[in-house]
Enzyme design. Structure first.
Site, PDB file in Angstrom:
ATOM      1  N   ARG A  63     -10.464  -5.440 -50.968  1.00 22.27           N
ATOM      2  CA  ARG A  63     -11.128  -4.222 -50.452  1.00 22.27           C
ATOM      3  C   ARG A  63     -10.223  -3.536 -49.429  1.00 22.27           C
ATOM      4  O   ARG A  63     -10.144  -2.309 -49.355  1.00 22.27           O
ATOM      5  CB  ARG A  63     -12.482  -4.587 -49.842  1.00 22.27           C
ATOM      6  CG  ARG A  63     -13.537  -4.923 -50.879  1.00 22.27           C
ATOM      7  CD  ARG A  63     -14.863  -5.203 -50.246  1.00 22.27           C
ATOM      8  NE  ARG A  63     -15.424  -4.034 -49.601  1.00 22.27           N
ATOM      9  CZ  ARG A  63     -16.368  -4.110 -48.648  1.00 22.27           C
ATOM     10  NH1 ARG A  63     -16.794  -5.288 -48.246  1.00 22.27           N
ATOM     11  NH2 ARG A  63     -16.863  -3.013 -48.103  1.00 22.27           N
ATOM     12  N   GLN A  95     -22.254   1.398 -40.663  1.00 20.28           N
ATOM     13  CA  GLN A  95     -22.381   0.068 -41.267  1.00 20.28           C
ATOM     14  C   GLN A  95     -21.127  -0.230 -42.086  1.00 20.28           C
ATOM     15  O   GLN A  95     -20.935  -1.351 -42.529  1.00 20.28           O
ATOM     16  CB  GLN A  95     -23.609   0.001 -42.173  1.00 20.28           C
ATOM     17  CG  GLN A  95     -24.920   0.267 -41.464  1.00 20.28           C
ATOM     18  CD  GLN A  95     -26.058   0.387 -42.452  1.00 20.28           C
ATOM     19  OE1 GLN A  95     -26.767  -0.577 -42.765  1.00 20.28           O
ATOM     20  NE2 GLN A  95     -26.264   1.584 -42.967  1.00 20.28           N
ATOM     21  N   HIS A 113     -20.910  -3.479 -38.315  1.00 24.16           N
ATOM     22  CA  HIS A 113     -20.705  -4.587 -39.261  1.00 24.16           C
ATOM     23  C   HIS A 113     -19.251  -5.027 -39.324  1.00 24.16           C
ATOM     24  O   HIS A 113     -18.857  -5.757 -40.232  1.00 24.16           O
ATOM     25  CB  HIS A 113     -21.172  -4.188 -40.673  1.00 24.16           C
ATOM     26  CG  HIS A 113     -22.662  -4.098 -40.787  1.00 24.16           C
ATOM     27  ND1 HIS A 113     -23.296  -3.549 -41.868  1.00 24.16           N
ATOM     28  CD2 HIS A 113     -23.657  -4.476 -39.933  1.00 24.16           C
ATOM     29  CE1 HIS A 113     -24.607  -3.609 -41.700  1.00 24.16           C
ATOM     30  NE2 HIS A 113     -24.854  -4.147 -40.528  1.00 24.16           N
ATOM     31  N   CYS A 121      -9.722 -14.677 -35.073  1.00 21.70           N
ATOM     32  CA  CYS A 121      -9.294 -16.082 -35.052  1.00 21.70           C
ATOM     33  C   CYS A 121     -10.453 -16.942 -34.550  1.00 21.70           C
ATOM     34  O   CYS A 121     -10.973 -16.715 -33.449  1.00 21.70           O
ATOM     35  CB  CYS A 121      -8.083 -16.253 -34.128  1.00 21.70           C
ATOM     36  SG  CYS A 121      -7.577 -17.979 -33.959  1.00 21.70           S
ATOM     37  N   CYS A 140      -2.487 -17.507 -36.621  1.00 20.51           N
ATOM     38  CA  CYS A 140      -2.914 -16.535 -35.598  1.00 20.51           C
ATOM     39  C   CYS A 140      -1.731 -16.166 -34.704  1.00 20.51           C
ATOM     40  O   CYS A 140      -1.072 -17.050 -34.132  1.00 20.51           O
ATOM     41  CB  CYS A 140      -4.037 -17.143 -34.741  1.00 20.51           C
ATOM     42  SG  CYS A 140      -4.493 -16.117 -33.324  1.00 20.51           S
ATOM     43  N   THR A 181     -27.279   5.661 -46.694  1.00 19.28           N
ATOM     44  CA  THR A 181     -27.628   4.245 -46.567  1.00 19.28           C
ATOM     45  C   THR A 181     -28.972   3.997 -47.238  1.00 19.28           C
ATOM     46  O   THR A 181     -29.876   4.806 -47.161  1.00 19.28           O
ATOM     47  CB  THR A 181     -27.652   3.778 -45.090  1.00 19.28           C
ATOM     48  OG1 THR A 181     -27.984   2.390 -45.043  1.00 19.28           O
ATOM     49  CG2 THR A 181     -28.600   4.584 -44.230  1.00 19.28           C
ATOM     50  N   SER A 182     -29.054   2.827 -47.911  1.00 19.62           N
ATOM     51  CA  SER A 182     -30.254   2.530 -48.715  1.00 19.62           C
ATOM     52  C   SER A 182     -31.432   2.095 -47.854  1.00 19.62           C
ATOM     53  O   SER A 182     -32.562   2.020 -48.325  1.00 19.62           O
ATOM     54  CB  SER A 182     -29.915   1.426 -49.727  1.00 19.62           C
ATOM     55  OG  SER A 182     -29.441   0.275 -49.020  1.00 19.62           O
ATOM     56  N   ASN A 206     -29.211  11.738 -48.279  1.00 19.52           N
ATOM     57  CA  ASN A 206     -28.951  10.722 -49.302  1.00 19.52           C
ATOM     58  C   ASN A 206     -29.013  11.414 -50.656  1.00 19.52           C
ATOM     59  O   ASN A 206     -29.733  12.400 -50.802  1.00 19.52           O
ATOM     60  CB  ASN A 206     -30.022   9.614 -49.207  1.00 19.52           C
ATOM     61  CG  ASN A 206     -29.600   8.343 -49.906  1.00 19.52           C
ATOM     62  OD1 ASN A 206     -29.172   8.372 -51.047  1.00 19.52           O
ATOM     63  ND2 ASN A 206     -29.679   7.230 -49.191  1.00 19.52           N
TER      64      ASN A 206
HETATM   65  N1  APR Z   1     -23.969  11.002 -51.058  1.00 15.49           N
HETATM   66  C1  APR Z   1     -25.061  10.566 -50.361  1.00 15.49           C
HETATM   67  N2  APR Z   1     -25.623   9.343 -50.539  1.00 15.49           N
HETATM   68  C2  APR Z   1     -25.055   8.532 -51.447  1.00 15.49           C
HETATM   69  C3  APR Z   1     -23.922   8.908 -52.216  1.00 15.49           C
HETATM   70  C4  APR Z   1     -23.379  10.193 -51.984  1.00 15.49           C
HETATM   71  N3  APR Z   1     -22.312  10.643 -52.662  1.00 15.49           N
HETATM   72  N4  APR Z   1     -23.601   7.872 -53.053  1.00 15.49           N
HETATM   73  C5  APR Z   1     -24.493   6.892 -52.800  1.00 15.49           C
HETATM   74  N5  APR Z   1     -25.372   7.286 -51.857  1.00 15.49           N
HETATM   75  C6  APR Z   1     -26.467   6.512 -51.275  1.00 15.49           C
HETATM   76  C7  APR Z   1     -27.260   5.702 -52.271  1.00 15.49           C
HETATM   77  O1  APR Z   1     -28.328   6.472 -52.793  1.00 15.49           O
HETATM   78  C8  APR Z   1     -27.771   4.552 -51.390  1.00 15.49           C
HETATM   79  O2  APR Z   1     -29.005   4.895 -50.768  1.00 15.49           O
HETATM   80  O3  APR Z   1     -25.872   5.574 -50.407  1.00 15.49           O
HETATM   81  C9  APR Z   1     -26.695   4.413 -50.307  1.00 15.49           C
HETATM   82  C10 APR Z   1     -25.829   3.189 -50.487  1.00 15.49           C
HETATM   83  O4  APR Z   1     -26.652   2.072 -50.266  1.00 15.49           O
HETATM   84  P1  APR Z   1     -25.988   0.622 -50.181  1.00 15.49           P
HETATM   85  O5  APR Z   1     -25.038   0.450 -51.320  1.00 15.49           O
HETATM   86  O6  APR Z   1     -27.112  -0.347 -49.999  1.00 15.49           O
HETATM   87  O7  APR Z   1     -25.074   0.676 -48.865  1.00 15.49           O
HETATM   88  P2  APR Z   1     -25.551   0.531 -47.368  1.00 15.49           P
HETATM   89  O8  APR Z   1     -26.899   1.126 -47.159  1.00 15.49           O
HETATM   90  O9  APR Z   1     -24.445   1.031 -46.520  1.00 15.49           O
HETATM   91  O10 APR Z   1     -25.660  -1.068 -47.202  1.00 15.49           O
HETATM   92  C11 APR Z   1     -26.014  -1.539 -45.928  1.00 15.49           C
HETATM   93  O11 APR Z   1     -25.718  -3.806 -46.710  1.00 15.49           O
HETATM   94  O12 APR Z   1     -24.571  -5.412 -47.893  1.00 15.49           O
HETATM   95  C12 APR Z   1     -24.780  -4.873 -46.636  1.00 15.49           C
HETATM   96  O13 APR Z   1     -23.213  -4.976 -44.903  1.00 15.49           O
HETATM   97  C13 APR Z   1     -23.497  -4.299 -46.079  1.00 15.49           C
HETATM   98  O14 APR Z   1     -23.255  -2.439 -44.570  1.00 15.49           O
HETATM   99  C14 APR Z   1     -23.840  -2.849 -45.794  1.00 15.49           C
HETATM  100  C15 APR Z   1     -25.352  -2.870 -45.715  1.00 15.49           C
END
Ligand code: APR
Length: 238
Positions: A63, A95, A113, A121, A140, A181-182, A206
């Site tokens: 990544r 995040q 995060h 380390c 380290c 964010t979801s 979103n």
């Molecule tokens: N524009 C706006 N929103 C978007 C786009 C876009 N182009 N593409 C995706 N999304 C939205 C999706 O609809 C979803 O709601 O981004 C969100 C991504 O959700 P996740 O994949 O769950 O990512 P996130 O919410 O950052 O996850 C939170 O979960 O696994 C842990 O530590 C990890 O920081 C992460 C945390």
């Protein structure tokens, strides 16, 4: 700044993987997401690292390597521009563990995060710039201990960074905006309620409805590159 007829000075922006999606970085829970390809319990927990460190090193090394092939997008750039606004205090908490906010020009970025570009380390607790690729044979640079370097990533079951500062900012914000964010991972998913309780305006950007959309006063549905740039234009004009 004015927003929806209200004077706004203190802004908290929370970003998730969705803001980096249009730069080409996979999110976690979208159809082609990272957690569709990997079981997070096999990758992103201290137990997983203890069980199979090679798998975890490979995942984060890959990544981090990908960061060299992607660029910040218009949403990252717009937020960096908003942070320069003279009449506002903009606190950016993410995040995300990528460095796209910084590469877009954001100077203050709160990585709750952790960051792909740093490693920690476990012998001396130093946090160092991540080597391009490292594993349990790496040494380290601070204490010369071999095999104790881990990704400086907050895994499931670990306490996110900077929570006291984040809580303070949420308790005093006029506007809280969550981008991409979801809303399924706490404590970040609970920030909207913390902001709303003390009277902040809450807005979600979103591309679709999230788990916590019903907790936001306002929701703008669409890609971050267009919705965030439009919001920043509106705030800077207000
Ligand atoms: N524009 C706006 N929103 C978007 C786009 C876009 N182009 N593409 C995706 N999304 C939205 C999706 O609809 C979803 O709601 O981004 C969100 C991504 O959700 P996740 O994949 O769950 O990512 P996130 O919410 O950052 O996850 C939170 O979960 O696994 C842990 O530590 C990890 O920081 C992460 C945390």
């Amino acid at each position: 700044m004015m927003f929806q007829g209200r004077f706004i000075k203190r802004v908290v922006i929370l970003t998730g993987a969705g803001i980096s999606a249009e730069s080409g970085l996979s999110t976690f829970r979208d159809a082609d997401g990272l957690w569709e390809q990997h079981d997070p319990m096999e990758i992103a927990t201290p137990e997983a690292f203890a069980r199979d460190p090679a798998l975890v090193y490979r995942f984060y090394n890959a990544r981090r390597k990908q960061l060299a092939s992607v660029q910040p997008n218009a949403a990252h750039l717009a937020l960096a521009q908003l942070q320069q606004a003279p009449d506002a205090e903009v606190f950016l908490v993410t995040q995300n563990v990528d460095d796209l906010h910084e590469r877009a020009g954001s100077e203050q970025v709160c990585h709750m995060h952790g960051e792909l570009q740093r490693m920690r380390c476990q012998a001396c607790d130093s946090v160092l710039p991540a080597l391009v690729s490292y594993d349990d044979a790496s040494i380290c640079a601070h204490c010369n201990t071999r095999g104790k370097l881990r990704p400086d990533i907050v895994w499931f079951g670990e306490m996110p960074y900077h929570m006291d500062l984040i809580d303070l900012k949420l308790a005093n914000c006029d506007l809280f905006v969550a981008v991409g964010t979801s809303g399924v991972v706490y404590p970040a998913a609970g920030f909207v309620r913390q902001a709303g309780i003390q009277g902040g305006t809450t807005l979600e950007i979103n591309k679709e409805i999230s788990e916590v959309s019903n907790h936001f006063q306002l929701h703008r549905q669409g890609p971050a590159t267009s919705e965030v740039t439009a919001l920043v234009r509106e705030l800077l004009a207000g």
